[in-house]
Each structure stands twice: as C-alpha cells, then as structure tokens.
Design a protein around this motif. Sequence first.
Motif, PDB file in Angstrom:
ATOM      1  N   THR A   1       0.810  -1.220   0.000  1.00  0.00           N
ATOM      2  CA  THR A   1       0.000   0.000   0.000  1.00  0.00           C
ATOM      3  C   THR A   1       0.842   1.268   0.000  1.00  0.00           C
ATOM      4  O   THR A   1       0.292   2.365   0.151  1.00  0.00           O
ATOM      5  CB  THR A   1      -0.944   0.014   1.219  1.00  0.00           C
ATOM      6  OG1 THR A   1      -0.172   0.120   2.422  1.00  0.00           O
ATOM      7  CG2 THR A   1      -1.796  -1.242   1.258  1.00  0.00           C
TER       8      THR A   1
ATOM      9  N   ASN B   1       2.935   4.181  -1.887  1.00  0.00           N
ATOM     10  CA  ASN B   1       2.588   4.884  -3.113  1.00  0.00           C
ATOM     11  C   ASN B   1       3.594   4.598  -4.229  1.00  0.00           C
ATOM     12  O   ASN B   1       4.788   4.870  -4.082  1.00  0.00           O
ATOM     13  CB  ASN B   1       2.536   6.391  -2.823  1.00  0.00           C
ATOM     14  CG  ASN B   1       1.820   7.158  -3.910  1.00  0.00           C
ATOM     15  OD1 ASN B   1       1.562   6.640  -4.988  1.00  0.00           O
ATOM     16  ND2 ASN B   1       1.496   8.406  -3.632  1.00  0.00           N
TER      17      ASN B   1
ATOM     18  N   HIS C   1       3.513   6.139  -7.014  1.00  0.00           N
ATOM     19  CA  HIS C   1       3.543   7.360  -7.807  1.00  0.00           C
ATOM     20  C   HIS C   1       4.726   8.234  -7.392  1.00  0.00           C
ATOM     21  O   HIS C   1       4.818   8.633  -6.230  1.00  0.00           O
ATOM     22  CB  HIS C   1       2.220   8.120  -7.612  1.00  0.00           C
ATOM     23  CG  HIS C   1       2.133   9.413  -8.357  1.00  0.00           C
ATOM     24  ND1 HIS C   1       2.269   9.482  -9.711  1.00  0.00           N
ATOM     25  CD2 HIS C   1       1.939  10.684  -7.926  1.00  0.00           C
ATOM     26  CE1 HIS C   1       2.138  10.743 -10.093  1.00  0.00           C
ATOM     27  NE2 HIS C   1       1.949  11.486  -9.032  1.00  0.00           N
TER      28      HIS C   1
ATOM     29  N   GLY D   1      -1.085   0.730  -3.592  1.00  0.00           N
ATOM     30  CA  GLY D   1      -0.937   2.105  -3.155  1.00  0.00           C
ATOM     31  C   GLY D   1      -1.995   2.440  -2.118  1.00  0.00           C
ATOM     32  O   GLY D   1      -2.634   1.555  -1.550  1.00  0.00           O
TER      33      GLY D   1
END
Length: 429
Positions: free
Chosen positions: A140, A142, A144, A167
Amino acid sequence: MEEKKKTYTNFLDQARETMAWEARRDDLNRRFLEIFRHAYRKSKTYEKRFQDMGIGLSDVQGLEDLEKVPLLRMTDLVEWQKKTWPLGGFETLEPSEFRRIYINAGVIFQPGANWEQEDTSWAEALCAAGFRRGDRIINTFNYHLWPFAFILDESAKRIGATVIPTGVGNTMMQVRIMQMLEVNGFMGTPSFLMTLVQRAEAMGVNLEKDLYLETALVSAEMLPESLRARLEKKLTMTIRQAYGTVFLGCIGYECQAMSGLHVPLDILVEVVDPHTGKRVPQGAFGEIVATSFNPSYPMIRMATGDLSSITMEPCPCGRTGPRLKKIIGRIDQATKVKGTFVHPWQADEVMSRYPEVYKYQVIVTREDHNDVMTFVVELKEELSGPERLTSRMERDIKDILTVKGGVRIVPRGTLPDHHQKIEDRRTWD
C-alpha cells in the motif's frame, strides 16, 4: 476459514546474518573502502567535496578513518541539485544510464539503477518480520513518483512472495481485494492498516473469519505500542516495523524478538554527535548516520536527522551486528507527517506565495492514530471572507508537500515571537 498457521522463515541469508561480528566488520571495512574510492573517482561532487576538505584518496584506508569524511545532509543534496542538474553530481553514471528518476517531496530527484534489484536490506526485513515464499502481500505504499514502493516490490519478489500493488486510497476496493485474493501480508504505514481495518468493520467484514492477514511490515511512521497491540488483537497477526530513508534504504528492522532494530548487511550505520560527526559511546544517544553501498548513487555518511542509540548486545534471534534502539526524535524541526518528511524550507515555499501572510506555524497532532497537519496563519490584515484564501493554501500544501494539511486563520498576536516553524505535538506510547 482454517485456523491461521505459520512457520517463520526468519532469515534471508542465515549464514551471513549470524556470522561473527569480526567477519562482518571486515566485510563492512572492505565495502566502505570500495564505495569511498569509487565515489571519489567517478562522482564530480564527491571529488570536489573531499578535495575542498583536504581529503585525498590515500587519507582514508578503512573504517578507522571514517570520521575524516564529512557528513552529508539533505540540505547539501538539495543545494547541489540546484547547482548541478539534475542529480547534484553525486551520481557515478551518465544520466542516460539510469532506469528511472524518482521525484521525492520537495522535488528532490533520485536515480534508479540496478541497486533496486541488488540491495537485500528490505528483503532481510521482510524475512525477519515473518514473510515467506508464496505469501500474497498487498503493497500500500505509493507507486507514484517515489521509489519506496518499487524497492519493497522487488524485495518481496526476492523472497518468493507475490505482490499486489495497490498504493493508498480506494479502501473499500482494497478490503475486497484482500478477501478475494486471500491476501496474508501487508506492507504500508500503520495508520493505513488501521484505516483498512476500520473500513472492513464498517463493511460488516468479520476480521477473524473473512480476512487472511498474518504478517505486516510497517514503516514510514512511528508505531506506538498501543496501536500495534490493538491491530494484532483485532487481526490476530504479527506486526513488525522497519526504519529507513529513501536515499539510504533500510537502516533497521525488527525481528520476532522485538529487541531493537537490526542493522542490515547492506548498509554501514553510525550514531554520532551531530555537531562534530564523531561517534558517541555505545548506548549513548546521537544522530543516525549511514553509508549506502549503492554504486550508482552512493550516499556516504549521510546524516538522517533522527536520534537513537546503538547496542552490540546479543539478540535471541541469533543475528549479530549492531541494533538501533527506539527512534526518540529529531535534531531539527523537520518532521514526518503521514510517512513524508516536511521541512521548514518547504513550508516557507508554500507560504511565500501569499503576501497576505504575516506569520505562520505548522502544528502536527495525532487523532485516532492518524497524523493531522495544520498551518496556523496570522494575516497582515483581517479578511471578511478568508475561505477562498484557505482553500488555495490547502491546495498548495498538498501540491508542494505531497501531504494533506489544513489551514486555520487566527488573530494577529496569537503566535508567540521566535516560535518554532514546525511544532510536533504528537505523543507516542
């Protein structure tokens, strides 16, 4: 559902993790000398830094000369990246040779090369937490911009686990995914694990019968013992924590004995006086400083700003080498909010966009195991309707700091003179 049973792997490489400290120190000595010489010869910035300090290649012959090497701070990295585009000159490869360039909070660039596949430190942490081949792990963190999720992804693959890259966000969907795929492992922040638990309970999910979670490795946030106990009771699972930074990797991890944070094999860790850079006596508190062995972007004696102490006492798990005790705080005003460092200069960057601001302070608190960041702002002149201004500020806070923060307008004179720019009011039990 069948009763949960687990046989812990415990070690990634038991022979190396339990070898005599003298042999491990010899290995660290060799690797440190290699990375120092490599950085000196291949990195323009390291060469200049060392020469400006009067340090030649022959002046450093091993760990006994470690304290001759200057500390590297995040502010140094930021300043060099401003002067030498895009990576500050610390790199030892041409920019075109990097597989990725990650963007950390504050628009600080970090290259990605082969080290993500070669570094074993996070895989060590996963094994020590109890993960094993064949686990299905929900990641989980990120994916990005930042590197951490990718590195954990590679580490889980290294031990033979299957990763479900989610994420953060979409909590209802994540609960369903955990049920449908019988996910038995979690990687993320402790607060997000609690968020998923609360979402599952709101959905009417029976945590014991309908979820399969057995093991969690949490990081990027403090883990209060009260939160650990609450989660382990609700989920009948094992939760262990690891500590690290994006530029250094894993610096310490818990084993089943929970006797402190074991320093991984792939990093050299010191605890030093932050003013002199000299090591403090064993057991004394000081700043954590680490040297990574990443050949493409080495971080040599990088100061973390975190305070801890180090011990060489034996651990019941059989691992040798140093352990860090609990992280007790920081030497500066930078603080970690929802797993992301917020520095005073970053807060200044947000507020400098608003000429209406007279004075401000960032206050960090804790509500129901979640971090809450609030910018308390005094304006030069009172506004009849400040809602539009606060809305714009909150948008810029999220965009620049990459973490959500609220804004509270207060009357002139509310904030004391010479106040701390960031005040951390959280307590950890």
